[in-house]
Every structure is written in C-alpha cells, then in structure tokens.
Design an enzyme around this catalytic site. Structure first.
Site, PDB file in Angstrom:
ATOM      1  N   LYS A 239       0.823  -1.203   0.000  1.00  0.00           N
ATOM      2  CA  LYS A 239       0.000   0.000   0.000  1.00  0.00           C
ATOM      3  C   LYS A 239       0.860   1.257   0.000  1.00  0.00           C
ATOM      4  O   LYS A 239       0.619   2.202  -0.754  1.00  0.00           O
ATOM      5  CB  LYS A 239      -0.926   0.014   1.215  1.00  0.00           C
ATOM      6  CG  LYS A 239      -1.982   1.116   1.159  1.00  0.00           C
ATOM      7  CD  LYS A 239      -2.336   1.685   2.507  1.00  0.00           C
ATOM      8  CE  LYS A 239      -1.313   2.695   2.976  1.00  0.00           C
ATOM      9  NZ  LYS A 239      -1.732   3.414   4.200  1.00  0.00           N
TER      10      LYS A 239
ATOM     11  N   ASP B 132      -6.382   0.862   1.402  1.00  0.00           N
ATOM     12  CA  ASP B 132      -6.295   0.963   2.858  1.00  0.00           C
ATOM     13  C   ASP B 132      -7.598   0.468   3.462  1.00  0.00           C
ATOM     14  O   ASP B 132      -8.438  -0.113   2.771  1.00  0.00           O
ATOM     15  CB  ASP B 132      -5.975   2.399   3.278  1.00  0.00           C
ATOM     16  CG  ASP B 132      -7.107   3.379   2.966  1.00  0.00           C
ATOM     17  OD1 ASP B 132      -8.138   2.968   2.381  1.00  0.00           O
ATOM     18  OD2 ASP B 132      -6.975   4.561   3.312  1.00  0.00           O
TER      19      ASP B 132
END
Length: 216
Positions: free
Chosen positions: A119, A137
């Site tokens: 991420k 997320d």
C-alpha cells in the site's frame, strides 16, 4: 465498466472533485516518511508531527544521521513510533547507500525498504510519481465490500478486483474518492446512509424506509 460501476464512479467524482491525499509533503521522500508514519495514526496527527520534523530532517541524508532513539523523540505523537523510527532510519540509510538519496520508482525496490509494504509503495508511486496504482487501505477495502465492488479478504485481493473493473486512469482518483467518502459518510461503525449519494447503488444499504443516520 458495468453501468453500475460507472454510475458509482461518476457520483464519487462529482461529490469529491478535488480529492487528494491529506498528507502534507513537498518531496517524494517527505511523502514516503508521512505514509510510513500514517499507519495506526490519522493524517491530521501525522501532519502535526511532520510540520516540525521536516524543518530539520527532510532528506534521507539528514534522517540517516539519526539513531532510532533520537528520531523516536520527534515522532512519538503517532502510534508505534518506536518501530517506525527504526524503519525510517534504516530506510534513509538504504536510500543514501543504494539510491544516492533518491526514492526508487520501482515497486519491487520500494518494497525492499523497511516499513514499506504494497500500500505504501502504491501511494508513493501514484501520488509522487503519477504511476497508475490503486492503494487499498481500510477505507478503500471497507467501501469496496459495501458497494459490492470487491469481495477479497486481503488488500491485495481487493486491489486486483478493483483494477479489473475500473480503468487504469481512474485508479488513483478512485482511491482518493473512496477514502474521502469513507471518512465523511461511510463510517466504519455508523455510516450515514441518509447523506450518501450512492445509497440507491449500494447492495448493503438498508431499505429506503429504514435509512437513518444511525443505520448499520
């Protein structure tokens, strides 16, 4: 894209036309530091910390000269700050030693840096360098599930599903739209379905007559 996905994206774009990262940064290195700090912390809290931190330590060279304990004193307002201080010092030293102080624009190289997962790499590549990435997320994963856009149990699975349904040029914008919507409307515990522009497209929303701002 299916018609429903196209409608969802269109409404999100109209609702959040200026959506972008809330983290404050001036360089790719500052963004990398801010994203690492943002784990288990809010962007607002990270911005308070980096406002002072970046006055003195805003390059890999400056941060690499610190010990983890020294850096920890500057970032102790965020969660897991002792671990993050170790990651940031180690990452800064690797950047100086192996990359001449520059942030690599390659996912594999980025993910070799301590504290950098998929991420974080996606955020840096997309926001700092304009690559077509889709960071996932907790907000993105929650909304993807609620909107029926993905069913994967891991962020990587959700990312793959979203990328298969949404054109690459919209990956970064959609990432920001979903985050803003997750923060402002589709809360984890009490989504405000009565305020949601997507409620008629959402397979998990309550029935129209049951919708209230305390739904879910």
């Amino acid at each position: 894209m299916t018609n429903r996905v196209e409608q969802i994206l269109g409404r999100l774009a109209n609702t959040y036309p200026n959506a972008s990262t809330d983290l404050k940064y001036r360089t790719p290195f500052e963004l990398l530091v801010a994203v690492i700090l943002s784990a288990q912390s809010t962007d607002a809290q990270v911005n308070k910390i980096t406002a002072k931190l970046f006055e003195r330590y805003n390059t890999p060279e400056a941060m690499a000269a610190l010990t983890p304990d020294e850096l920890a004193e500057h970032i102790k307002g965020c969660g897991l700050f002792r671990n993050k201080s170790k990651f940031l010092v180690a990452t800064s030293r690797l950047l100086v030693e192996n990359y001449h102080g520059e942030i690599p624009q390659n996912r594999d190289e980025l993910e070799k840096l301590p504290g950098v997962g998929r991420k974080t790499a996606n955020v840096v590549l997309g926001v700092a360098f304009g690559h077509q990435t889709f960071p996932v997320d907790t907000h993105v994963q929650r909304l993807a599930h609620r909107l029926g856009l993905a069913s994967g149990k891991t962020p990587e699975q959700v990312e793959k599903e979203l990328c298969g349904k949404i054109p690459p040029e919209l990956w970064q914008p959609c990432h920001h739209w979903l985050i803003q919507h997750g923060r402002k409307v589709c809360d984890a515990r009490k989504p405000r379905c009565c305020q949601c522009p997507l409620v008629d497209l959402c397979p998990t929303a309550p029935k129209k007559e049951e919708i209230s701002c305390t739904s879910f």
